[in-house]
Scaffold this motif. Structure first.
Motif, PDB file in Angstrom:
ATOM      1  N   ALA A  67     -91.561 -40.993  -6.219  1.00  0.00           N
ATOM      2  CA  ALA A  67     -92.100 -41.632  -7.285  1.00  0.00           C
ATOM      3  C   ALA A  67     -92.419 -40.487  -8.328  1.00  0.00           C
ATOM      4  N   GLY A  68     -91.949 -39.671  -8.383  1.00  0.00           N
ATOM      5  CA  GLY A  68     -92.309 -38.552  -9.552  1.00  0.00           C
ATOM      6  C   GLY A  68     -92.402 -37.074  -8.907  1.00  0.00           C
ATOM      7  N   PHE A  69     -92.758 -36.177  -9.576  1.00  0.00           N
ATOM      8  CA  PHE A  69     -92.681 -34.702  -9.214  1.00  0.00           C
ATOM      9  C   PHE A  69     -93.869 -33.923  -9.753  1.00  0.00           C
ATOM     10  N   LEU A  70     -94.214 -32.806  -9.351  1.00  0.00           N
ATOM     11  CA  LEU A  70     -94.986 -31.939 -10.142  1.00  0.00           C
ATOM     12  C   LEU A  70     -94.812 -30.496  -9.639  1.00  0.00           C
ATOM     13  N   VAL A  71     -95.166 -29.547 -10.625  1.00  0.00           N
ATOM     14  CA  VAL A  71     -94.879 -28.291 -10.603  1.00  0.00           C
ATOM     15  C   VAL A  71     -96.047 -27.459 -10.456  1.00  0.00           C
ATOM     16  N   VAL A  72     -96.395 -26.748  -9.837  1.00  0.00           N
ATOM     17  CA  VAL A  72     -97.556 -25.810  -9.539  1.00  0.00           C
ATOM     18  C   VAL A  72     -96.831 -24.397  -9.714  1.00  0.00           C
ATOM     19  N   LEU A  73     -97.714 -23.605 -10.927  1.00  0.00           N
ATOM     20  CA  LEU A  73     -97.309 -22.465 -11.186  1.00  0.00           C
ATOM     21  C   LEU A  73     -98.503 -21.577 -10.738  1.00  0.00           C
ATOM     22  N   PHE A  74     -98.195 -20.366 -10.212  1.00  0.00           N
ATOM     23  CA  PHE A  74     -98.992 -19.323  -9.869  1.00  0.00           C
ATOM     24  C   PHE A  74     -99.094 -18.580 -11.144  1.00  0.00           C
ATOM     25  N   GLU A  75    -100.017 -18.389 -11.942  1.00  0.00           N
ATOM     26  CA  GLU A  75     -99.965 -17.763 -13.038  1.00  0.00           C
ATOM     27  C   GLU A  75    -100.309 -16.575 -13.120  1.00  0.00           C
ATOM     28  N   ASN A  76     -99.741 -15.482 -13.723  1.00  0.00           N
ATOM     29  CA  ASN A  76     -99.919 -13.974 -13.664  1.00  0.00           C
ATOM     30  C   ASN A  76     -99.969 -13.596 -12.040  1.00  0.00           C
ATOM     31  N   ARG A  97     -96.920 -45.853 -12.211  1.00  0.00           N
ATOM     32  CA  ARG A  97     -97.897 -45.519 -13.033  1.00  0.00           C
ATOM     33  C   ARG A  97     -99.009 -46.905 -13.037  1.00  0.00           C
ATOM     34  N   ARG A  98    -100.357 -46.143 -13.065  1.00  0.00           N
ATOM     35  CA  ARG A  98    -101.501 -47.120 -13.036  1.00  0.00           C
ATOM     36  C   ARG A  98    -101.786 -47.881 -11.843  1.00  0.00           C
ATOM     37  N   THR A  99    -101.166 -47.171 -10.650  1.00  0.00           N
ATOM     38  CA  THR A  99    -101.424 -47.742  -9.448  1.00  0.00           C
ATOM     39  C   THR A  99    -102.368 -46.745  -8.514  1.00  0.00           C
ATOM     40  N   GLY A 100    -102.966 -45.568  -9.006  1.00  0.00           N
ATOM     41  CA  GLY A 100    -103.633 -44.626  -8.286  1.00  0.00           C
ATOM     42  C   GLY A 100    -102.668 -43.512  -7.606  1.00  0.00           C
ATOM     43  N   ILE A 101    -101.387 -43.725  -7.665  1.00  0.00           N
ATOM     44  CA  ILE A 101    -100.435 -42.597  -6.955  1.00  0.00           C
ATOM     45  C   ILE A 101    -100.696 -41.435  -7.777  1.00  0.00           C
ATOM     46  N   GLY A 102    -100.568 -41.482  -8.941  1.00  0.00           N
ATOM     47  CA  GLY A 102    -100.785 -39.868  -9.888  1.00  0.00           C
ATOM     48  C   GLY A 102    -101.970 -39.443  -9.500  1.00  0.00           C
ATOM     49  N   ARG A 103    -103.055 -40.075  -9.257  1.00  0.00           N
ATOM     50  CA  ARG A 103    -104.461 -39.372  -9.084  1.00  0.00           C
ATOM     51  C   ARG A 103    -104.583 -38.809  -7.630  1.00  0.00           C
ATOM     52  N   ALA A 104    -103.718 -39.663  -6.510  1.00  0.00           N
ATOM     53  CA  ALA A 104    -103.902 -39.261  -5.375  1.00  0.00           C
ATOM     54  C   ALA A 104    -103.002 -37.909  -5.138  1.00  0.00           C
ATOM     55  N   ALA A 105    -101.794 -38.007  -5.941  1.00  0.00           N
ATOM     56  CA  ALA A 105    -100.867 -36.604  -5.897  1.00  0.00           C
ATOM     57  C   ALA A 105    -101.561 -35.606  -6.364  1.00  0.00           C
ATOM     58  N   ALA A 106    -102.113 -35.693  -7.563  1.00  0.00           N
ATOM     59  CA  ALA A 106    -103.003 -34.578  -7.975  1.00  0.00           C
ATOM     60  C   ALA A 106    -104.014 -33.868  -7.345  1.00  0.00           C
ATOM     61  N   ILE A 107    -104.920 -34.840  -6.598  1.00  0.00           N
ATOM     62  CA  ILE A 107    -105.826 -34.224  -5.840  1.00  0.00           C
ATOM     63  C   ILE A 107    -105.241 -33.858  -4.548  1.00  0.00           C
ATOM     64  N   LYS A 108    -104.084 -34.160  -4.078  1.00  0.00           N
ATOM     65  CA  LYS A 108    -103.403 -33.524  -2.974  1.00  0.00           C
ATOM     66  C   LYS A 108    -103.006 -31.996  -3.530  1.00  0.00           C
ATOM     67  N   ALA A 109    -102.599 -31.967  -4.649  1.00  0.00           N
ATOM     68  CA  ALA A 109    -102.025 -30.519  -5.137  1.00  0.00           C
ATOM     69  C   ALA A 109    -103.149 -29.771  -5.176  1.00  0.00           C
TER      70      ALA A 109
END
Length: 163
Positions: A67-76, A97-109
């Motif tokens: 349903a999408g993707f995200l990238v986490v960067l460990f800065e420095n 979008r606008r289904t709560g999936i983005g919010r849930a994914a961000a919080i999981k990250a």
């Protein structure tokens, strides 16, 4: 509906590049990027898998479907034993979008790592600013900071998931 963050393996890089085409298309209204002569956005993500452990790409899956993707960067990470974690890229396909999936994914990250976090948005990307403010506020209540960097024309929210 089960939402998962699934690490992107090097052999799945082609799928992520395809998703980046959609991301760059959506984002082009804020960046003014153009496609190349082949009708594609120039995207190079090879460095995600070239021994640099700072880059952590994940598919956002809903019941086994991307349903999408995200990238986490460990800065420095190379100079800081406790690097700030940054949501570097984040994209949810239009259908989800606008289904709560983005919010849930961000919080999981955020919950995946015991860390200090930073999330940045371009000043002209008001939908992203609103999204991240709402997600972070619902996750951390008022236990976060936001600042504006005029020289970069970016908003930055900072929070911590350290226990």
């Amino acid at each position: 509906m089960e939402i998962k963050l699934v690490p992107v393996r090097p052999e799945d890089k082609g799928t992520l590049i395809n998703l980046y085409q959609l991301y760059e298309h959506d984002f082009s209204r804020f960046t003014n990027r153009d496609i190349d002569k082949n009708g594609r956005y120039e995207v190079n993500i090879d460095f995600y898998w070239e021994g640099d452990e700072r880059w952590n790409p994940f598919y956002i899956e809903v019941s086994g479907t991307i349903a999408g993707f995200l990238v986490v960067l460990f800065e420095n990470m190379d100079i800081d034993p406790d690097p700030t974690h940054v949501i570097y890229d984040f994209m949810i396909l239009q259908k989800y979008r606008r289904t709560g999936i983005g919010r849930a994914a961000a919080i999981k990250a955020f919950k995946m790592y015991n860390a200090d976090w930073a999330v940045t948005q371009m000043e002209n990307n008001t939908p992203a600013i609103s999204f991240w403010r709402n997600v972070i506020k619902s996750f951390k209540e008022d236990n976060f900071t936001e600042r504006y960097r005029p020289e970069r024309k970016k908003y930055i929210q900072e929070l911590s998931t350290k226990t």
